[in-house]
Design a protein around this motif. Structure first.
Motif, mmCIF file in Angstrom:
data_model
loop_
_atom_site.group_PDB
_atom_site.id
_atom_site.type_symbol
_atom_site.label_atom_id
_atom_site.label_comp_id
_atom_site.label_asym_id
_atom_site.label_seq_id
_atom_site.Cartn_x
_atom_site.Cartn_y
_atom_site.Cartn_z
ATOM 1 N N ARG A 109 0.893 -1.124 -0.038
ATOM 2 C CA ARG A 109 -0.045 0.130 -0.050
ATOM 3 C C ARG A 109 0.821 1.400 0.063
ATOM 4 N N GLY A 110 2.130 1.271 -0.280
ATOM 5 C CA GLY A 110 3.201 2.264 -0.211
ATOM 6 C C GLY A 110 3.005 2.773 -1.498
ATOM 7 N N ARG A 111 3.735 4.238 -1.434
ATOM 8 C CA ARG A 111 3.866 5.036 -2.623
ATOM 9 C C ARG A 111 5.329 5.160 -2.998
ATOM 10 N N TYR A 112 6.235 4.956 -2.208
ATOM 11 C CA TYR A 112 7.618 4.960 -2.517
ATOM 12 C C TYR A 112 8.087 4.124 -1.670
ATOM 13 N N VAL A 113 9.297 3.523 -2.112
ATOM 14 C CA VAL A 113 10.140 2.665 -1.087
ATOM 15 C C VAL A 113 11.819 2.972 -1.186
ATOM 16 N N SER A 114 12.227 3.144 -0.146
ATOM 17 C CA SER A 114 13.923 3.194 -0.132
ATOM 18 C C SER A 114 14.605 1.870 -0.441
ATOM 19 N N LEU A 115 15.010 1.730 -1.594
ATOM 20 C CA LEU A 115 15.655 0.625 -2.046
ATOM 21 C C LEU A 115 17.231 0.572 -1.769
ATOM 22 N N THR A 116 17.611 -0.007 -0.938
ATOM 23 C CA THR A 116 19.202 -0.039 -0.574
ATOM 24 C C THR A 116 20.079 -0.934 -1.128
ATOM 25 N N THR A 117 20.923 -0.959 -2.018
ATOM 26 C CA THR A 117 21.674 -1.910 -2.597
ATOM 27 C C THR A 117 23.304 -1.439 -1.983
ATOM 28 N N TYR A 118 24.248 -2.667 -2.237
ATOM 29 C CA TYR A 118 25.251 -2.682 -1.755
ATOM 30 C C TYR A 118 26.536 -2.568 -2.114
ATOM 31 N N ARG A 119 27.518 -1.652 -1.741
ATOM 32 C CA ARG A 119 28.600 -1.382 -2.406
ATOM 33 C C ARG A 119 29.562 -2.606 -2.367
#
Length: 127
Positions: free
Chosen positions: A8-18
């Motif tokens: 039900r969200g509008r945006y997500v914080s997508l964390t990717t890894y170095r």
């Protein structure tokens, strides 16, 4: 299994890894279908480069600027990069979810670019 609050969200914080293990969070538009989360980004973005090296991701609901509410759930998963027919499907899911915002931002940008900056889809499965 798809975390229910992500439906039900509008945006997500997508964390990717170095390569050194440091996480880099980016707010993105997303859509959910079944047990997978879908997003897209420019093929030359750092998110794509990081996902090629390490498929781990973390996802949390956020606002337009990437701010995550205190106490919001953070969900670990694995990201997979896609193109072709799967990317077209992701664009369709996003255009249905974001309707006029999608058409006001992404469609004119695609026309101006004339295909010079291709995109890649991101498919996230949760652990």
């Amino acid at each position: 299994m798809m975390p229910e609050e992500l439906r039900r969200g509008r945006y997500v914080s997508l964390t990717t890894y170095r390569k050194n293990g440091t996480g880099v969070a980016t707010p993105v538009w997303y859509a959910v279908d079944g047990d997978e989360l879908y997003a897209w980004t420019r093929t030359d973005s750092w998110k794509v480069k990081r996902l090629r090296n390490d498929p781990r991701v973390e996802v949390a609901l956020c606002d337009l600027r990437g701010n995550i509410d205190e106490g919001a759930g953070r969900f670990a998963g694995e990201g997979r990069l896609v193109t072709g027919e799967e990317l077209r499907r992701i664009r369709g899911l996003l255009s249905r979810k974001y309707t006029w915002q999608y058409w006001l931002t992404d469609v004119p940008a695609m026309i101006v670019r004339l295909g010079k900056r291709p995109h890649t889809g991101i498919v996230v499965r949760f652990r």
